[in-house]
Design a protein around this motif. Sequence first.
Motif, PDB file in Angstrom:
ATOM      1  N   ASN A 128     -10.333 -34.042  -0.472  1.00  0.00           N
ATOM      2  CA  ASN A 128     -10.430 -33.696  -1.889  1.00  0.00           C
ATOM      3  C   ASN A 128      -9.269 -34.359  -2.615  1.00  0.00           C
ATOM      4  O   ASN A 128      -8.100 -34.045  -2.346  1.00  0.00           O
ATOM      5  CB  ASN A 128     -10.370 -32.177  -2.051  1.00  0.00           C
ATOM      6  N   ARG A 129      -9.579 -35.267  -3.537  1.00  0.00           N
ATOM      7  CA  ARG A 129      -8.509 -36.004  -4.219  1.00  0.00           C
ATOM      8  C   ARG A 129      -7.585 -35.086  -4.998  1.00  0.00           C
ATOM      9  O   ARG A 129      -6.437 -35.438  -5.281  1.00  0.00           O
ATOM     10  CB  ARG A 129      -9.072 -37.093  -5.119  1.00  0.00           C
ATOM     11  N   ASN A 130      -8.054 -33.880  -5.343  1.00  0.00           N
ATOM     12  CA  ASN A 130      -7.194 -32.933  -6.051  1.00  0.00           C
ATOM     13  C   ASN A 130      -6.048 -32.437  -5.184  1.00  0.00           C
ATOM     14  O   ASN A 130      -5.081 -31.868  -5.690  1.00  0.00           O
ATOM     15  CB  ASN A 130      -8.017 -31.742  -6.547  1.00  0.00           C
ATOM     16  N   ASN A 131      -6.170 -32.634  -3.870  1.00  0.00           N
ATOM     17  CA  ASN A 131      -5.115 -32.205  -2.947  1.00  0.00           C
ATOM     18  C   ASN A 131      -4.145 -33.337  -2.622  1.00  0.00           C
ATOM     19  O   ASN A 131      -3.247 -33.149  -1.797  1.00  0.00           O
ATOM     20  CB  ASN A 131      -5.739 -31.685  -1.640  1.00  0.00           C
ATOM     21  N   ALA A 132      -4.339 -34.479  -3.248  1.00  0.00           N
ATOM     22  CA  ALA A 132      -3.494 -35.631  -2.941  1.00  0.00           C
ATOM     23  C   ALA A 132      -2.089 -35.434  -3.485  1.00  0.00           C
ATOM     24  O   ALA A 132      -1.874 -34.781  -4.520  1.00  0.00           O
ATOM     25  CB  ALA A 132      -4.105 -36.903  -3.529  1.00  0.00           C
ATOM     26  N   ALA A 133      -1.124 -36.005  -2.781  1.00  0.00           N
ATOM     27  CA  ALA A 133       0.262 -35.985  -3.246  1.00  0.00           C
ATOM     28  C   ALA A 133       0.444 -37.006  -4.366  1.00  0.00           C
ATOM     29  O   ALA A 133      -0.360 -37.924  -4.519  1.00  0.00           O
ATOM     30  CB  ALA A 133       1.190 -36.304  -2.073  1.00  0.00           C
TER      31      ALA A 133
ATOM     32  N   TYR B 154      -1.111 -42.441  12.152  1.00  0.00           N
ATOM     33  CA  TYR B 154      -2.001 -42.569  10.996  1.00  0.00           C
ATOM     34  C   TYR B 154      -3.489 -42.533  11.354  1.00  0.00           C
ATOM     35  O   TYR B 154      -4.328 -42.824  10.511  1.00  0.00           O
ATOM     36  CB  TYR B 154      -1.710 -43.887  10.259  1.00  0.00           C
ATOM     37  N   HIS B 155      -3.833 -42.174  12.564  1.00  0.00           N
ATOM     38  CA  HIS B 155      -5.212 -42.344  13.014  1.00  0.00           C
ATOM     39  C   HIS B 155      -6.206 -41.352  12.421  1.00  0.00           C
ATOM     40  O   HIS B 155      -7.414 -41.535  12.560  1.00  0.00           O
ATOM     41  CB  HIS B 155      -5.261 -42.309  14.546  1.00  0.00           C
ATOM     42  N   THR B 156      -5.727 -40.312  11.743  1.00  0.00           N
ATOM     43  CA  THR B 156      -6.663 -39.394  11.079  1.00  0.00           C
ATOM     44  C   THR B 156      -7.049 -39.886   9.690  1.00  0.00           C
ATOM     45  O   THR B 156      -8.090 -39.473   9.162  1.00  0.00           O
ATOM     46  CB  THR B 156      -6.053 -37.986  10.949  1.00  0.00           C
TER      47      THR B 156
ATOM     48  N   VAL C 264      -4.122 -41.262  -2.882  1.00  0.00           N
ATOM     49  CA  VAL C 264      -5.458 -41.795  -3.158  1.00  0.00           C
ATOM     50  C   VAL C 264      -5.323 -43.064  -3.995  1.00  0.00           C
ATOM     51  O   VAL C 264      -4.615 -43.084  -5.000  1.00  0.00           O
ATOM     52  CB  VAL C 264      -6.339 -40.773  -3.910  1.00  0.00           C
ATOM     53  N   PHE C 265      -5.974 -44.106  -3.543  1.00  0.00           N
ATOM     54  CA  PHE C 265      -6.077 -45.346  -4.304  1.00  0.00           C
ATOM     55  C   PHE C 265      -7.555 -45.613  -4.538  1.00  0.00           C
ATOM     56  O   PHE C 265      -8.309 -45.816  -3.592  1.00  0.00           O
ATOM     57  CB  PHE C 265      -5.436 -46.511  -3.531  1.00  0.00           C
ATOM     58  N   THR C 266      -7.988 -45.568  -5.793  1.00  0.00           N
ATOM     59  CA  THR C 266      -9.407 -45.732  -6.104  1.00  0.00           C
ATOM     60  C   THR C 266      -9.719 -47.205  -6.340  1.00  0.00           C
ATOM     61  O   THR C 266      -9.106 -47.862  -7.186  1.00  0.00           O
ATOM     62  CB  THR C 266      -9.804 -44.903  -7.336  1.00  0.00           C
ATOM     63  N   TRP C 267     -10.676 -47.704  -5.587  1.00  0.00           N
ATOM     64  CA  TRP C 267     -11.053 -49.121  -5.598  1.00  0.00           C
ATOM     65  C   TRP C 267     -12.566 -49.214  -5.602  1.00  0.00           C
ATOM     66  O   TRP C 267     -13.228 -48.706  -4.704  1.00  0.00           O
ATOM     67  CB  TRP C 267     -10.459 -49.804  -4.362  1.00  0.00           C
ATOM     68  N   ASN C 268     -13.128 -49.805  -6.673  1.00  0.00           N
ATOM     69  CA  ASN C 268     -14.581 -49.934  -6.822  1.00  0.00           C
ATOM     70  C   ASN C 268     -15.298 -48.599  -6.635  1.00  0.00           C
ATOM     71  O   ASN C 268     -16.353 -48.516  -6.002  1.00  0.00           O
ATOM     72  CB  ASN C 268     -15.127 -50.972  -5.829  1.00  0.00           C
ATOM     73  N   GLY C 269     -14.706 -47.552  -7.183  1.00  0.00           N
ATOM     74  CA  GLY C 269     -15.314 -46.228  -7.125  1.00  0.00           C
ATOM     75  C   GLY C 269     -15.108 -45.498  -5.815  1.00  0.00           C
ATOM     76  O   GLY C 269     -15.607 -44.380  -5.639  1.00  0.00           O
ATOM     77  N   ILE C 270     -14.374 -46.093  -4.885  1.00  0.00           N
ATOM     78  CA  ILE C 270     -14.127 -45.486  -3.571  1.00  0.00           C
ATOM     79  C   ILE C 270     -12.703 -44.951  -3.530  1.00  0.00           C
ATOM     80  O   ILE C 270     -11.752 -45.673  -3.849  1.00  0.00           O
ATOM     81  CB  ILE C 270     -14.320 -46.518  -2.447  1.00  0.00           C
ATOM     82  N   ASP C 271     -12.552 -43.695  -3.138  1.00  0.00           N
ATOM     83  CA  ASP C 271     -11.220 -43.112  -2.973  1.00  0.00           C
ATOM     84  C   ASP C 271     -10.688 -43.492  -1.594  1.00  0.00           C
ATOM     85  O   ASP C 271     -11.043 -42.887  -0.578  1.00  0.00           O
ATOM     86  CB  ASP C 271     -11.267 -41.591  -3.118  1.00  0.00           C
ATOM     87  N   VAL C 272      -9.861 -44.533  -1.565  1.00  0.00           N
ATOM     88  CA  VAL C 272      -9.253 -44.983  -0.312  1.00  0.00           C
ATOM     89  C   VAL C 272      -8.049 -44.094  -0.034  1.00  0.00           C
ATOM     90  O   VAL C 272      -7.177 -43.924  -0.896  1.00  0.00           O
ATOM     91  CB  VAL C 272      -8.823 -46.457  -0.406  1.00  0.00           C
ATOM     92  N   ILE C 273      -8.000 -43.502   1.149  1.00  0.00           N
ATOM     93  CA  ILE C 273      -6.924 -42.588   1.505  1.00  0.00           C
ATOM     94  C   ILE C 273      -5.784 -43.367   2.144  1.00  0.00           C
ATOM     95  O   ILE C 273      -5.986 -44.076   3.145  1.00  0.00           O
ATOM     96  CB  ILE C 273      -7.431 -41.492   2.464  1.00  0.00           C
ATOM     97  N   LEU C 274      -4.594 -43.237   1.565  1.00  0.00           N
ATOM     98  CA  LEU C 274      -3.412 -43.926   2.084  1.00  0.00           C
ATOM     99  C   LEU C 274      -2.435 -42.915   2.653  1.00  0.00           C
ATOM    100  O   LEU C 274      -2.198 -41.863   2.046  1.00  0.00           O
ATOM    101  CB  LEU C 274      -2.718 -44.715   0.973  1.00  0.00           C
TER     102      LEU C 274
END
Length: 272
Positions: A216-221, A205-207, A28-38
């Motif tokens: 859920n950001r709590n599940n992020a690696a 990476y299409h999903t 997760v990379f948070t940018w302007n309040g948005i959790d961008v999924i990488l």
Amino acid sequence: MQEHLSADFLNVTFTERPEVSHDNNFWVFTWNGIDVILPPAAFEHVFLFKDSDGRYLLHLAAADDIRISLLANKNDAFEDVFAVSDIGEPEMITTAEGIAATKAMYGGAVRFSELMMLAYESTPEEITCCAERGEEEMGKVVALIMKEIDGPDIVAAYKGVGRYNGWLTKSRSGGQVEYRLNILSESDEEHVYQVTYQITEKAPYHTFPYLVGEANRNNAAQPPEWIPALEAALKKDSSEAWQDFLSAAEEGGISEKSCSSVRKIIVKKSTP
């Protein structure tokens, strides 16, 4: 209608967002309040640049397989959707008639985001050109014409971006699939935050674009160090924070070209 509303892609409307697996490892990379999924990929490039408002925008890339751009576009409120500008003049010229027509069609000033969402809720088939439905249909015609901004390669559109308000479009061209997430902020109605994933057809990476607003950001690696360091640098915008990001980027395999641009930021921040 014959001149502006004959292209097939104008018939693309909002459909049900596809279900995707949430079992992927992701960062997760948070940018302007948005959790961008990488995806946990070997990112090589992190390019930063500023827009006219002094806002940092980003471009991330992992080889040629995936490129992610983070932009902030103006979400202008149009008092007169028929306004024009003279050559060389920055201001749009409105008319009393145009303002009155806009109010009749939309109830008042209408934002760019509202027009785009209306465009994906409408098709040319709905336009009958009957005089008694003129104001209602003209509002849709204007929106449909603006739909051309997204171009002829659009193949699907979805209303909402998970928990975020906005819309998502998918397009295909030249072996690339582009997922464009347009996200509206409750605290900043002046901009549409756009997260664009460009992914090669065969990349795994299409999903990930569909996980934005869903995962859920709590599940992020655990991400590599350069990701939280970049978040901190964007938030603090100090020479010390950018130096910390530079160190993490160099250790994390980020390209020398990207690191060089960060050094320029540090020099500017350090210069009185």
